[in-house]
Write a protein that holds these residues in place. Structure first.
Motif, PDB file in Angstrom:
ATOM      1  N   GLY A 180     -41.137 -43.384 -35.265  1.00  0.00           N
ATOM      2  CA  GLY A 180     -39.290 -42.813 -34.291  1.00  0.00           C
ATOM      3  C   GLY A 180     -38.427 -42.360 -35.771  1.00  0.00           C
ATOM      4  O   GLY A 180     -37.854 -41.753 -35.645  1.00  0.00           O
ATOM      5  N   TYR A 181     -38.958 -42.916 -36.687  1.00  0.00           N
ATOM      6  CA  TYR A 181     -38.414 -42.217 -37.968  1.00  0.00           C
ATOM      7  C   TYR A 181     -38.922 -40.859 -38.199  1.00  0.00           C
ATOM      8  O   TYR A 181     -37.924 -40.583 -39.231  1.00  0.00           O
ATOM      9  N   PHE A 182     -40.029 -41.378 -38.016  1.00  0.00           N
ATOM     10  CA  PHE A 182     -40.469 -39.724 -38.815  1.00  0.00           C
ATOM     11  C   PHE A 182     -40.337 -38.127 -37.870  1.00  0.00           C
ATOM     12  O   PHE A 182     -39.960 -37.614 -38.236  1.00  0.00           O
ATOM     13  N   LYS A 183     -39.969 -38.514 -36.753  1.00  0.00           N
ATOM     14  CA  LYS A 183     -39.400 -38.365 -36.111  1.00  0.00           C
ATOM     15  C   LYS A 183     -38.096 -37.163 -35.479  1.00  0.00           C
ATOM     16  O   LYS A 183     -37.730 -36.633 -35.748  1.00  0.00           O
ATOM     17  N   GLN A 184     -36.909 -38.450 -36.196  1.00  0.00           N
ATOM     18  CA  GLN A 184     -36.355 -38.221 -36.542  1.00  0.00           C
ATOM     19  C   GLN A 184     -36.057 -37.409 -37.688  1.00  0.00           C
ATOM     20  O   GLN A 184     -35.143 -36.122 -37.810  1.00  0.00           O
ATOM     21  N   GLN A 185     -36.683 -37.492 -38.762  1.00  0.00           N
ATOM     22  CA  GLN A 185     -36.729 -36.853 -40.238  1.00  0.00           C
ATOM     23  C   GLN A 185     -37.238 -35.054 -40.050  1.00  0.00           C
ATOM     24  O   GLN A 185     -36.771 -34.253 -40.635  1.00  0.00           O
ATOM     25  N   LEU A 186     -37.975 -35.365 -39.199  1.00  0.00           N
ATOM     26  CA  LEU A 186     -38.346 -33.639 -38.242  1.00  0.00           C
ATOM     27  C   LEU A 186     -37.015 -33.445 -37.884  1.00  0.00           C
ATOM     28  O   LEU A 186     -37.935 -32.340 -36.669  1.00  0.00           O
ATOM     29  N   ASN A 187     -36.415 -33.940 -36.789  1.00  0.00           N
ATOM     30  CA  ASN A 187     -35.714 -33.426 -36.197  1.00  0.00           C
ATOM     31  C   ASN A 187     -36.141 -32.916 -34.791  1.00  0.00           C
ATOM     32  O   ASN A 187     -35.983 -31.638 -34.280  1.00  0.00           O
ATOM     33  N   GLY A 188     -37.308 -34.003 -34.451  1.00  0.00           N
ATOM     34  CA  GLY A 188     -38.041 -34.208 -32.888  1.00  0.00           C
ATOM     35  C   GLY A 188     -36.936 -33.977 -32.099  1.00  0.00           C
ATOM     36  O   GLY A 188     -35.883 -34.303 -32.360  1.00  0.00           O
ATOM     37  N   ASP A 189     -37.548 -34.519 -30.374  1.00  0.00           N
ATOM     38  CA  ASP A 189     -36.987 -34.759 -29.637  1.00  0.00           C
ATOM     39  C   ASP A 189     -36.664 -35.798 -29.749  1.00  0.00           C
ATOM     40  O   ASP A 189     -36.564 -37.090 -29.380  1.00  0.00           O
ATOM     41  N   LEU A 190     -35.358 -35.796 -29.329  1.00  0.00           N
ATOM     42  CA  LEU A 190     -34.116 -36.959 -29.260  1.00  0.00           C
ATOM     43  C   LEU A 190     -34.692 -38.159 -28.131  1.00  0.00           C
ATOM     44  O   LEU A 190     -34.588 -39.251 -28.332  1.00  0.00           O
ATOM     45  N   SER A 191     -35.068 -37.429 -26.304  1.00  0.00           N
ATOM     46  CA  SER A 191     -35.681 -38.339 -26.489  1.00  0.00           C
ATOM     47  C   SER A 191     -37.469 -39.157 -26.441  1.00  0.00           C
ATOM     48  O   SER A 191     -37.429 -40.784 -25.976  1.00  0.00           O
ATOM     49  N   ASP A 192     -37.819 -38.271 -27.263  1.00  0.00           N
ATOM     50  CA  ASP A 192     -39.051 -39.103 -28.081  1.00  0.00           C
ATOM     51  C   ASP A 192     -38.294 -40.067 -29.307  1.00  0.00           C
ATOM     52  O   ASP A 192     -38.883 -41.153 -29.242  1.00  0.00           O
ATOM     53  N   ILE A 193     -37.405 -39.464 -30.208  1.00  0.00           N
ATOM     54  CA  ILE A 193     -37.241 -40.879 -30.698  1.00  0.00           C
ATOM     55  C   ILE A 193     -36.290 -42.160 -30.606  1.00  0.00           C
ATOM     56  O   ILE A 193     -36.614 -43.039 -30.414  1.00  0.00           O
ATOM     57  N   GLN A 194     -35.628 -41.687 -29.607  1.00  0.00           N
ATOM     58  CA  GLN A 194     -35.434 -43.165 -28.823  1.00  0.00           C
ATOM     59  C   GLN A 194     -36.030 -43.386 -27.788  1.00  0.00           C
ATOM     60  O   GLN A 194     -35.773 -44.920 -28.140  1.00  0.00           O
ATOM     61  N   ARG A 195     -37.282 -42.910 -27.496  1.00  0.00           N
ATOM     62  CA  ARG A 195     -38.533 -44.102 -26.694  1.00  0.00           C
ATOM     63  C   ARG A 195     -38.812 -45.310 -27.571  1.00  0.00           C
ATOM     64  O   ARG A 195     -39.297 -45.718 -28.065  1.00  0.00           O
ATOM     65  N   ASP A 196     -39.664 -43.646 -28.930  1.00  0.00           N
ATOM     66  CA  ASP A 196     -40.092 -44.416 -30.474  1.00  0.00           C
ATOM     67  C   ASP A 196     -39.071 -46.140 -30.578  1.00  0.00           C
ATOM     68  O   ASP A 196     -39.461 -46.904 -30.768  1.00  0.00           O
TER      69      ASP A 196
END
Length: 84
Positions: free
Chosen positions: A36-52
């Motif tokens: 979740g942290y890495f996806k957040q730093q990479l401006n990933g999909d919000l729903s993926d970040i929330q799920r993680d």
């Protein structure tokens, strides 16, 4: 901290897959948190970040890890879908 988010994401995903294959949940919460942290730093999909982050929080609760629960909520509560 070294800003190698893509490399970290790849290693973290491998850790999640190996943990699931081995049916070993000891580090799953940590792996989901990191993903979740890495996806957040990479401006990933919000729903993926929330799920993680939600998965990490759920696992920390299930494995009675209150320090990790607290840290996650202090820093990333806006990503947890159903905090207790």
């Amino acid at each position: 901290m070294q800003k190698k988010y893509l490399a970290g994401l790849k290693i973290t995903e491998q850790g999640i897959q190996e943990s699931l294959q081995l049916e070993d949940g000891h580090f799953l919460g940590h792996f989901y948190f990191q993903r979740g942290y890495f996806k957040q730093q990479l401006n990933g999909d919000l729903s993926d970040i929330q799920r993680d982050f939600t998965m990490a929080y759920s696992l920390f609760c299930a494995f009675d890890m209150p320090i990790h629960e607290k840290r996650l909520l202090e820093e990333y509560a806006e990503y947890v879908l159903f905090p207790i």
